[in-house]
Design an enzyme around this catalytic site. Sequence first.
Site, short mmCIF file in Angstrom:
data_model
loop_
_atom_site.label_atom_id
_atom_site.label_comp_id
_atom_site.label_asym_id
_atom_site.label_seq_id
_atom_site.Cartn_x
_atom_site.Cartn_y
_atom_site.Cartn_z
CE LYS A 269 7.20 -8.28 5.37
NZ LYS A 269 8.53 -7.91 4.86
N1 GLU Z 1 9.01 -5.01 2.51
C1 GLU Z 1 10.37 -4.59 2.42
C2 GLU Z 1 11.28 -5.55 3.19
O1 GLU Z 1 10.95 -6.68 3.41
C3 GLU Z 1 10.56 -3.13 2.80
C4 GLU Z 1 10.14 -2.78 4.19
C5 GLU Z 1 10.12 -1.27 4.45
O2 GLU Z 1 10.47 -0.52 3.56
O3 GLU Z 1 9.75 -0.90 5.56
O4 GLU Z 1 12.38 -5.22 3.54
#
Ligand code: GLU
Length: 428
Positions: free
Chosen positions: A117
């Site tokens: 993240k």
């Molecule tokens: N931000 C989204 C999540 O928390 C998608 C992450 C992604 O597609 O890599 O799952």
Amino acid sequence: MKPSQHELTKSEWENSELFKNTTHLFHHAARKMNLDPNIEERLKWPKRAIVVSVPVRLDDLTIKTFIGYRVQHNMTLGPAKGGIRYHPDVDLSETTALAMLMTFKCSVVGLPLGGAKGGVRCDPTAMSRNELQRLTRRYTSEISNFIGPTKDVPAPDIGTDQQTMAWMMDTYSQEVGFAIPDVVTGKPIEIGGSLGRTDATGRGVVYALMEAAKYLDIALDENINVVVQGFGKVGNSAARKIEKIGCKVVAISDVSGGIYNKKGLNLDALEKYVKDNGTMKGSPDGDFVTNEEILELPCHILVPAAISNQITEKNASRIQCKIIAEGANGPTTFEADQILHDKNVFTIPDIVANAGGVTVSYFEWVQGIQKLFWSEKEVNNRLWNIMSDAFRRVVQTAEELKVDMRTASYITSLRKLSRAMLWRGFFP
Ligand code: GLU
């Protein structure tokens, strides 16, 4: 050696509520499944956390330095995967917890990806398009040594979108010298995005709900009232899909609060109102409710699709729904989970319920690598298969070990991940 000299203990990593809560859930699941203590020790910490300063020339020509992060929690199953968040609450600890959730999410739905993240602490709603572009490009440049199609693949999250991803892709590609679309997902279609990605998280929430209703023997029809907290990418698309399958959305909210109408909301009118007025407050479509009140409204299904720590020990006993489908990451605390479990509320945990986004991100990455693109129908069919399989696997674990759905989702995820970690072994 004293413990303080050789152990990773208190650090900035541990400060946020979300980190405390996520690690609490993780240790709880580890105990229930008798997880190898060495694996537990390893997964407590992220593999790598990068902190960068991001100097940006603002429109008034002054320079402001923002702080940015990219945390890679675990890369056992494949390249790290996870969104980039632009929000005033972004910090190292919350980003680490969200990275950890991505590891568990990718593993529970069976994607060959690890968890990461990132984010920048900023208020994107108070910045111009040009400022956001400069911020995104400098942030990308600062983390560019650590990302890449086979290393770590960012995607949108709160406060970012396909335009952000296009700037990230372009900045990375400029540095390499040629186009590398597969460095990010959630891109615009014209530069390698996947059909169905924009509404994938909301659609996945509803797919999980459909499986849950089947399991609980509930008919999803016009008698089912649904409350959605959040009117962003996830909340809006989930609400629309909920209407499409024939249920009634009776309340929805954005950061300013929400609107409740027992007879059902007109989502198009509400969207237009928000566009014209910048807020939901004052909409004539129903009664105004606060973001706290919306969670406690009478309904069958509650979809928290905003931010973390919304359902806590303080309000859990007042929640009136039968099913919670977590569109957001970490909306429910560990203590609240226990209260809800005792009240017989069925929870579809975040790492399952909102996995539709990362699943279609995975499809985008796969399509990009093979340079062969699928129809929207194919994307949605594949998404359905992955979501329903994951839901069933978690239910099976819950029944087998007689644990709640959250614990079962962590255990299902950790079973696969721990086996993979043991096969690979610890280096050196
Ligand atoms: N931000 C989204 C999540 O928390 C998608 C992450 C992604 O597609 O890599 O799952």
